[in-house]
Design a protein around this motif. Structure first.
Motif, PDB file in Angstrom:
ATOM      1  N   ALA A 154       0.833  -1.203   0.000  1.00  0.00           N
ATOM      2  CA  ALA A 154       0.000   0.000   0.000  1.00  0.00           C
ATOM      3  C   ALA A 154       0.868   1.254   0.000  1.00  0.00           C
ATOM      4  O   ALA A 154       0.539   2.252  -0.664  1.00  0.00           O
ATOM      5  N   ASP A 157       2.180   1.782  -3.471  1.00  0.00           N
ATOM      6  CA  ASP A 157       1.123   2.338  -4.311  1.00  0.00           C
ATOM      7  C   ASP A 157       1.034   3.849  -4.121  1.00  0.00           C
ATOM      8  O   ASP A 157       0.961   4.614  -5.096  1.00  0.00           O
ATOM      9  N   THR A 158       1.061   4.284  -2.879  1.00  0.00           N
ATOM     10  CA  THR A 158       0.980   5.715  -2.595  1.00  0.00           C
ATOM     11  C   THR A 158       2.209   6.457  -3.119  1.00  0.00           C
ATOM     12  O   THR A 158       2.093   7.561  -3.676  1.00  0.00           O
TER      13      THR A 158
END
Length: 265
Positions: A154, A157-158
């Protein structure tokens, strides 16, 4: 997705054409009549008949070159390999370190940093450097410090969101964790499994990027401390980056990618 098994490169069947075209790059076939690379910006005026590829090495201690300071990690061998294949490179980044006499010490390697720490800063770095290609190797410190593989994915992804907001047309090569991390092997494997999904999401948004599974790229003898590669290990890493960069350039020459509109938020 691309990867390495036992030192042998593999690609999914749909990439076979790109492999064949990549051979033309290595053989020195010109990009076009003017010798420039479609979709790749030339750095500055008077850069000569061949385009200069702006490359940002982005990551933590392995990008900085810990383990082999005499070669600046993989950066020295990679610069030499690409130059030998006729590709003019301009490393870009806010940091400037390497051995005496290094041709181009620019980079964005931040020893000890996690993805979480890098997210707030990476957009400004990328916007300032305006890279054509980003060589991204992050996640080792997240997983090694206790983050779950899903959490690290995650964060990745950011971070990619920030990169593509800053430079929508850049190409990002995401390398997986190459350190074995035996105490965190499960979470390391989870991150490797989830990263292709992260890449697929960004491709669906029109971004240019790929993932290289490097989990079996290095052997035990390629490390100085179990975490950082030695000079021989970094040469293997440099060869991996060379293959990926040249493969991407070949694809651009065969089918130039249309511009990606700027992202607003």
């Amino acid at each position: 997705m691309r990867g390495w098994l036992g030192g042998l490169r593999w690609r999914v069947p749909l990439q076979l054409t790109a492999m064949l075209v990549a051979g033309l790059v290595i053989a020195g076939i010109p990009a076009d009549e003017g010798g420039t690379l479609p979709g790749v910006r030339t750095a500055g005026e008077g850069a000569g008949p061949k385009a200069t590829l702006r490359v940002m090495p982005l990551g933590a201690s392995s990008t900085e070159g810990v383990g082999s300071p005499a070669t600046a990690g993989y950066r020295g061998p990679l610069f030499a390999e690409l130059a030998a294949d006729g590709i003019r490179v301009d490393y870009v980044g806010s940091r400037h370190d390497g051995p005496p006499g290094m041709a181009d010490p620019d980079n964005e390697g931040h020893s000890g940093w996690t993805l979480a720490k890098m997210i707030p800063a990476v957009g400004a770095w990328v916007a300032e450097a305006d890279p054509d290609v980003v060589l991204l190797h992050m996640g080792t410190n997240d997983v090694n410090s206790g983050a779950k593989g899903g959490v690290a994915a995650a964060r990745l992804d950011t971070l990619l969101d920030e990169v593509f907001v800053a430079a929508p047309q850049t190409h990002v090569i995401v390398a997986g964790i190459w350190a074995p991390l035996p105490a965190r092997a499960t979470e390391r494997a989870v991150l490797a499994r989830l990263t292709p999904d992260v890449v697929a999401r960004h491709r669906a948004l029109g971004h240019s990027l790929e993932f290289v599974d490097t989990s079996s790229l290095l052997s035990a003898g390629d490390f100085v401390d179990g975490l950082h590669a030695n000079a021989g290990g970094y040469r293997k890493i440099a060869a991996m980056w060379t293959t990926e960069v040249e493969g991407w350039l070949a694809q651009r020459r065969a089918a130039p990618v249309p511009p990606v509109p700027a992202v607003t938020r």
